[in-house]
Design a protein around this motif. Structure first.
Motif, PDB file in Angstrom:
ATOM      1  N   ARG A 160      -0.174   5.856  -2.659  1.00 27.25           N
ATOM      2  CA  ARG A 160       0.590   4.783  -3.277  1.00 27.25           C
ATOM      3  C   ARG A 160       0.393   3.508  -2.473  1.00 27.25           C
ATOM      4  O   ARG A 160      -0.001   3.537  -1.315  1.00 27.25           O
ATOM      5  CB  ARG A 160       2.083   5.141  -3.343  1.00 27.25           C
ATOM      6  CG  ARG A 160       2.416   6.255  -4.334  1.00 27.25           C
ATOM      7  CD  ARG A 160       3.916   6.295  -4.581  1.00 27.25           C
ATOM      8  NE  ARG A 160       4.250   7.255  -5.620  1.00 27.25           N
ATOM      9  CZ  ARG A 160       4.802   8.442  -5.407  1.00 27.25           C
ATOM     10  NH1 ARG A 160       5.092   8.806  -4.165  1.00 27.25           N
ATOM     11  NH2 ARG A 160       5.083   9.255  -6.404  1.00 27.25           N
ATOM     12  N   VAL A 161       0.696   2.395  -3.122  1.00 29.08           N
ATOM     13  CA  VAL A 161       0.641   1.103  -2.444  1.00 29.08           C
ATOM     14  C   VAL A 161       2.011   0.821  -1.850  1.00 29.08           C
ATOM     15  O   VAL A 161       3.027   0.817  -2.559  1.00 29.08           O
ATOM     16  CB  VAL A 161       0.231  -0.022  -3.417  1.00 29.08           C
ATOM     17  CG1 VAL A 161       0.196  -1.359  -2.685  1.00 29.08           C
ATOM     18  CG2 VAL A 161      -1.127   0.289  -4.048  1.00 29.08           C
ATOM     19  N   CYS A 162       2.054   0.604  -0.553  1.00 25.92           N
ATOM     20  CA  CYS A 162       3.302   0.327   0.169  1.00 25.92           C
ATOM     21  C   CYS A 162       3.454  -1.185   0.327  1.00 25.92           C
ATOM     22  O   CYS A 162       2.569  -1.848   0.870  1.00 25.92           O
ATOM     23  CB  CYS A 162       3.251   1.021   1.528  1.00 25.92           C
ATOM     24  SG  CYS A 162       4.738   0.839   2.533  1.00 25.92           S
ATOM     25  N   VAL A 163       4.566  -1.722  -0.171  1.00 23.80           N
ATOM     26  CA  VAL A 163       4.785  -3.169  -0.151  1.00 23.80           C
ATOM     27  C   VAL A 163       6.159  -3.468   0.453  1.00 23.80           C
ATOM     28  O   VAL A 163       7.027  -2.595   0.515  1.00 23.80           O
ATOM     29  CB  VAL A 163       4.709  -3.767  -1.578  1.00 23.80           C
ATOM     30  CG1 VAL A 163       3.349  -3.499  -2.203  1.00 23.80           C
ATOM     31  CG2 VAL A 163       5.828  -3.201  -2.460  1.00 23.80           C
ATOM     32  N   PHE A 232       0.625  -5.342   2.950  1.00 25.27           N
ATOM     33  CA  PHE A 232       0.757  -4.136   2.125  1.00 25.27           C
ATOM     34  C   PHE A 232      -0.220  -3.109   2.670  1.00 25.27           C
ATOM     35  O   PHE A 232      -1.138  -3.427   3.450  1.00 25.27           O
ATOM     36  CB  PHE A 232       0.483  -4.439   0.651  1.00 25.27           C
ATOM     37  CG  PHE A 232      -0.986  -4.661   0.327  1.00 25.27           C
ATOM     38  CD1 PHE A 232      -1.799  -3.612  -0.121  1.00 25.27           C
ATOM     39  CD2 PHE A 232      -1.558  -5.928   0.440  1.00 25.27           C
ATOM     40  CE1 PHE A 232      -3.140  -3.827  -0.417  1.00 25.27           C
ATOM     41  CE2 PHE A 232      -2.904  -6.147   0.143  1.00 25.27           C
ATOM     42  CZ  PHE A 232      -3.694  -5.088  -0.292  1.00 25.27           C
ATOM     43  N   GLY A 233      -0.036  -1.852   2.298  1.00 28.21           N
ATOM     44  CA  GLY A 233      -0.918  -0.796   2.778  1.00 28.21           C
ATOM     45  C   GLY A 233      -0.972   0.355   1.803  1.00 28.21           C
ATOM     46  O   GLY A 233      -0.315   0.336   0.750  1.00 28.21           O
ATOM     47  N   LEU A 234      -1.758   1.363   2.138  1.00 23.08           N
ATOM     48  CA  LEU A 234      -1.906   2.553   1.312  1.00 23.08           C
ATOM     49  C   LEU A 234      -1.365   3.754   2.083  1.00 23.08           C
ATOM     50  O   LEU A 234      -1.745   3.980   3.236  1.00 23.08           O
ATOM     51  CB  LEU A 234      -3.379   2.772   0.953  1.00 23.08           C
ATOM     52  CG  LEU A 234      -4.050   1.616   0.199  1.00 23.08           C
ATOM     53  CD1 LEU A 234      -5.533   1.889   0.004  1.00 23.08           C
ATOM     54  CD2 LEU A 234      -3.369   1.381  -1.147  1.00 23.08           C
ATOM     55  N   VAL A 235      -0.486   4.519   1.438  1.00 26.74           N
ATOM     56  CA  VAL A 235       0.180   5.636   2.108  1.00 26.74           C
ATOM     57  C   VAL A 235       0.111   6.882   1.230  1.00 26.74           C
ATOM     58  O   VAL A 235      -0.006   6.783  -0.003  1.00 26.74           O
ATOM     59  CB  VAL A 235       1.653   5.300   2.420  1.00 26.74           C
ATOM     60  CG1 VAL A 235       1.746   4.163   3.424  1.00 26.74           C
ATOM     61  CG2 VAL A 235       2.413   4.949   1.145  1.00 26.74           C
ATOM     62  N   PRO A 236       0.196   8.083   1.810  1.00 32.15           N
ATOM     63  CA  PRO A 236       0.200   9.314   1.012  1.00 32.15           C
ATOM     64  C   PRO A 236       1.388   9.339   0.049  1.00 32.15           C
ATOM     65  O   PRO A 236       2.482   8.871   0.382  1.00 32.15           O
ATOM     66  CB  PRO A 236       0.318  10.422   2.065  1.00 32.15           C
ATOM     67  CG  PRO A 236      -0.151   9.808   3.344  1.00 32.15           C
ATOM     68  CD  PRO A 236       0.244   8.364   3.263  1.00 32.15           C
ATOM     69  N   THR A 237       1.179   9.885  -1.120  1.00 34.22           N
ATOM     70  CA  THR A 237       2.267   9.933  -2.102  1.00 34.22           C
ATOM     71  C   THR A 237       3.423  10.811  -1.639  1.00 34.22           C
ATOM     72  O   THR A 237       4.552  10.625  -2.085  1.00 34.22           O
ATOM     73  CB  THR A 237       1.747  10.458  -3.446  1.00 34.22           C
ATOM     74  OG1 THR A 237       1.153  11.760  -3.254  1.00 34.22           O
ATOM     75  CG2 THR A 237       0.715   9.518  -4.035  1.00 34.22           C
ATOM     76  N   ALA A 238       3.130  11.779  -0.751  1.00 38.70           N
ATOM     77  CA  ALA A 238       4.182  12.699  -0.313  1.00 38.70           C
ATOM     78  C   ALA A 238       5.155  12.053   0.655  1.00 38.70           C
ATOM     79  O   ALA A 238       6.266  12.550   0.842  1.00 38.70           O
ATOM     80  CB  ALA A 238       3.551  13.930   0.337  1.00 38.70           C
ATOM     81  N   GLY A 239       4.762  10.945   1.272  1.00 41.07           N
ATOM     82  CA  GLY A 239       5.619  10.318   2.273  1.00 41.07           C
ATOM     83  C   GLY A 239       6.744   9.500   1.658  1.00 41.07           C
ATOM     84  O   GLY A 239       6.574   8.886   0.598  1.00 41.07           O
ATOM     85  N   THR A 245      10.509  -1.067   2.977  1.00 40.58           N
ATOM     86  CA  THR A 245       9.285  -0.871   2.213  1.00 40.58           C
ATOM     87  C   THR A 245       9.593  -0.232   0.859  1.00 40.58           C
ATOM     88  O   THR A 245      10.648   0.379   0.666  1.00 40.58           O
ATOM     89  CB  THR A 245       8.287   0.033   2.957  1.00 40.58           C
ATOM     90  OG1 THR A 245       8.771   1.401   2.957  1.00 40.58           O
ATOM     91  CG2 THR A 245       8.095  -0.424   4.386  1.00 40.58           C
ATOM     92  N   ALA A 246       8.653  -0.387  -0.051  1.00 37.52           N
ATOM     93  CA  ALA A 246       8.727   0.248  -1.373  1.00 37.52           C
ATOM     94  C   ALA A 246       7.341   0.773  -1.724  1.00 37.52           C
ATOM     95  O   ALA A 246       6.333   0.202  -1.295  1.00 37.52           O
ATOM     96  CB  ALA A 246       9.199  -0.743  -2.429  1.00 37.52           C
ATOM     97  N   HIS A 247       7.284   1.869  -2.482  1.00 34.58           N
ATOM     98  CA  HIS A 247       6.008   2.471  -2.865  1.00 34.58           C
ATOM     99  C   HIS A 247       5.759   2.250  -4.352  1.00 34.58           C
ATOM    100  O   HIS A 247       6.647   2.486  -5.190  1.00 34.58           O
ATOM    101  CB  HIS A 247       6.006   3.966  -2.564  1.00 34.58           C
ATOM    102  CG  HIS A 247       5.985   4.286  -1.108  1.00 34.58           C
ATOM    103  ND1 HIS A 247       5.976   5.576  -0.614  1.00 34.58           N
ATOM    104  CD2 HIS A 247       5.956   3.465  -0.017  1.00 34.58           C
ATOM    105  CE1 HIS A 247       5.949   5.530   0.699  1.00 34.58           C
ATOM    106  NE2 HIS A 247       5.952   4.276   1.084  1.00 34.58           N
ATOM    107  N   LEU A 248       4.553   1.803  -4.672  1.00 33.75           N
ATOM    108  CA  LEU A 248       4.184   1.512  -6.057  1.00 33.75           C
ATOM    109  C   LEU A 248       2.983   2.347  -6.472  1.00 33.75           C
ATOM    110  O   LEU A 248       2.067   2.575  -5.683  1.00 33.75           O
ATOM    111  CB  LEU A 248       3.832   0.025  -6.216  1.00 33.75           C
ATOM    112  CG  LEU A 248       4.876  -0.993  -5.754  1.00 33.75           C
ATOM    113  CD1 LEU A 248       4.321  -2.401  -5.930  1.00 33.75           C
ATOM    114  CD2 LEU A 248       6.174  -0.817  -6.526  1.00 33.75           C
TER     115      LEU A 248
END
Length: 284
Positions: A160-163, A232-239, A245-248
């Protein structure tokens, strides 16, 4: 004078062409890097690096000495690793890139048991250690040049994209990657795997996004940069989404982490199969 450490700092500045980025890669602040370069130049009697408005350039003398400096730094690392491997005979040695979810590393360690030593390093470092017989198997990000090594199929792990939680993309009903144009991209340094790094930037450009890069060697660095509101960054969906922060779910197929299991040809087939099963399960 700690010649080896000073050479390591010189190589980092030469690779990054910037004192600040080199310091971030090394995990130190900028002043020690600047002092180390000055001390090295005084010791050698040569100017190696010149500061510029955009960062740093390597002088003609610096460029001439850089290949030798790289060899010295790398030989020192290989010597240390070889010595360490002599104390761990019988241990299964597994290398993982830092972009993998912690749960994957834990499942690999649990599956192998007490005989395993799971280590984290960049793709470039892991491949060097495989060739030097200091690792049995490694999981690296794709693409990467795999000279003299065997690799399994590419497996896409969802991300996911972390913003920043207050960013307009986090509040939008239909967020898009182009909304992130005011943020830097927090990611591992390019020297960790240049082909994979450049490919991800190309993905963003296809989505009309051309971000600056903020070096974040770990997920802690990434989340800190995002929570501060500048990246912004890219993080595992499971995290989970951490405070600030918010995941998109954006361009899921394009931003997935593509990994491969790499080994020396014909070796550790059962271990490779076990790690492959864990990665496939994480990809679903």
């Amino acid at each position: 004078m700690d010649l080896l450490r000073h050479l390591e700092y010189f190589v980092a500045v030469a690779e990054e062409r910037h004192f600040g980025r080199a310091a971030a890669t090394l995990g130190v602040t900028q002043p020690p890097v600047s002092r180390a370069i000055k001390a090295l130049e005084k010791h050698l009697g040569l100017t190696l690096v010149e500061r510029t408005p955009d960062g740093a350039t390597i002088t003609e003398h610096g460029a001439a000495l850089l290949p030798r400096a790289r060899l010295i730094v790398e030989d020192s690392r290989l010597l240390t690793s070889a010595a360490h491997s002599l104390t761990t005979s019988g241990t299964i040695r597994i290398g993982l890139i830092p972009q993998l979810d912690d749960s994957i590393a834990a499942r690999v360690a649990a599956a192998v048991g007490a005989s395993a030593r799971v280590e984290t390093a960049t793709a470039v470092s892991l491949l060097d250690r495989l060739r030097a017989h200091e690792l049995d198997v490694a999981v690296i990000d794709h693409p990467m040049v795999l000279d003299r090594l065997a690799a399994g199929p590419v497996i896409a792990l969802p991300r996911r994209v972390c913003v920043p939680v207050a960013h307009r993309s986090a509040r939008a009903a239909r967020p898009r990657l182009t909304m992130l144009s005011d943020l830097a991209f927090a990611t591992t340094p390019r020297i960790a795997n240049p082909p994979a790094h450049d490919l991800m930037l190309d993905v963003f450009r296809r989505h009309a996004l051309d971000p600056d890069v903020h070096v974040a060697a770990t997920f802690r660095d990434l989340n800190t940069a995002v929570a501060s509101g500048r990246s912004f960054g890219l993080v595992p969906t499971a995290g989970p989404a951490l405070p600030g922060t918010a995941h998109l779910d954006l361009a899921a197929e394009d931003v997935a982490l593509r990994v491969r299991i790499v080994r020396r040809d014909g070796e550790v087939g059962s271990l490779t199969h076990m790690i492959d099963r864990i990665l496939l399960q994480a990809s679903r």
